[in-house]
Write an enzyme that holds these catalytic residues in place. Structure first.
Site, PDB file in Angstrom:
ATOM      1  CG  ASP A   1      -0.278 -54.061  44.240  1.00  0.00           C
ATOM      2  OD1 ASP A   1       0.205 -54.790  45.137  1.00  0.00           O
ATOM      3  OD2 ASP A   1      -0.110 -54.293  43.023  1.00  0.00           O
TER       4      ASP A   1
ATOM      5  CE  LYS B   1      -2.022 -55.269  38.946  1.00  0.00           C
ATOM      6  NZ  LYS B   1      -1.834 -54.758  40.330  1.00  0.00           N
TER       7      LYS B   1
ATOM      8  CG  ASP C   1       3.263 -53.425  42.144  1.00  0.00           C
ATOM      9  OD1 ASP C   1       2.916 -54.549  42.556  1.00  0.00           O
ATOM     10  OD2 ASP C   1       4.351 -53.218  41.579  1.00  0.00           O
ATOM     11  CG  ASN C   2       1.762 -54.837  39.466  1.00  0.00           C
ATOM     12  OD1 ASN C   2       1.025 -54.705  40.441  1.00  0.00           O
ATOM     13  ND2 ASN C   2       2.787 -55.681  39.448  1.00  0.00           N
TER      14      ASN C   2
ATOM     15  CD  GLU D   1       4.964 -59.047  42.232  1.00  0.00           C
ATOM     16  OE1 GLU D   1       5.505 -58.050  41.719  1.00  0.00           O
ATOM     17  OE2 GLU D   1       3.739 -59.221  42.212  1.00  0.00           O
TER      18      GLU D   1
END
Ligand SMILES: Cn1cnc(CNC(=O)c2cc(-c3ccc(F)cc3)cc(O)c2O)c1
Ligand SMILES: [Mg+2]
Length: 216
Positions: free
Chosen positions: A139, A142, A166-167, A196
């Site tokens: 996380d 990126k 995540d993401n 989120e």
């Protein structure tokens, strides 16, 4: 304002959350970030996916890339059996200090390593007397997901190790997503969710850029 967003989150946790109660710490962060100001914690909706994967994996050795305020660190640590070890890497020393205090407020024991993942991951085997990670939560930046996954493949993963990121669609890690979906080393599963703290009733400030995302 003189304080940083992570420090404001920490102060809110210290004010409203019960010391030693991890769930009250998570609820305090989630209520602050949905009502007062948005922050890039994984949040409760995606956090339930994280919980399910941790419970299913029952990991003994866990690595997290990107601690931030320690929200997902608390989410993971609260579900681990005694004796399990969780290491979390954070590049920003200020974030790392906030995370240590939030994790401490939750009554949990986590090793936060401060530094750049590309420097620290190759040192982990030597530094920690562990063999392989059973579970990795990704996380952080990126653009670093794929590079760091390949670093982990050099002898820190075993058949059956689980990586959860995540993401991957928002903000996005397209090279990582393509690699995991096409590499024969992995079976990949995609969990559709929403960014989120978006399904919001109350006021509160959204992140810097206007969030006009059609997030699936
Ligand atoms: C500074 N920094 C230290 N670590 C990191 C890595 N994390 C992210 O960048 C990150 C960003 C977003 C996000 C931000 C703005 C927006 F409009 C939509 C999404 C959400 C997340 O869940 C993230 O994890 C950034
Ligand atoms: Mg994230």
């Amino acid at each position: 304002s003189g304080t940083s967003r992570p420090v404001r989150i920490l102060h809110h946790v210290q004010k409203v959350a019960q010391y030693g109660d991890a769930q009250s710490v998570l609820s305090a962060v989630d209520s602050y970030c949905s009502k007062i100001e948005w922050a890039m914690n994984v949040g409760d909706l995606k956090g339930q996916i994280l919980d399910a994967v941790v419970l299913e994996t029952r990991p003994h050795y866990v690595l997290e890339l990107g601690t931030y305020c320690g929200y997902s660190t608390v989410r993971i640590a609260r579900l681990l059996p005694p004796g399990a070890r969780l290491f979390s890497i954070e590049m920003n020393p200020q974030y790392a200090q906030v995370a240590r205090e939030i994790i401490q407020h939750a009554g949990l024991d986590v090793d936060i390593l401060v530094g750049c993942t590309s420097d620290l991951i190759p040192q982990l085997k030597k530094k920690l007397d562990i063999e392989k990670f059973d579970f990795v939560f990704i996380d952080h930046w990126k653009v670093s997901y794929l590079r760091d996954t390949k670093l982990l493949e050099c002898d820190l993963l075993r058949p059956g190790s689980v990586l959860l990121a995540d993401n991957v669609t928002c903000p996005g890690a397209p090279d990582y997503l393509h690699y995991m979906r096409t590499s024969p080393r992995y079976e990949s599963q995609y969990f559709p969710s929403r960014l989120e703290y978006l399904s919001r009733g109350g006021g509160g400030a959204l992140p810097g850029i206007k969030l006009l995302l059609n997030v699936t």
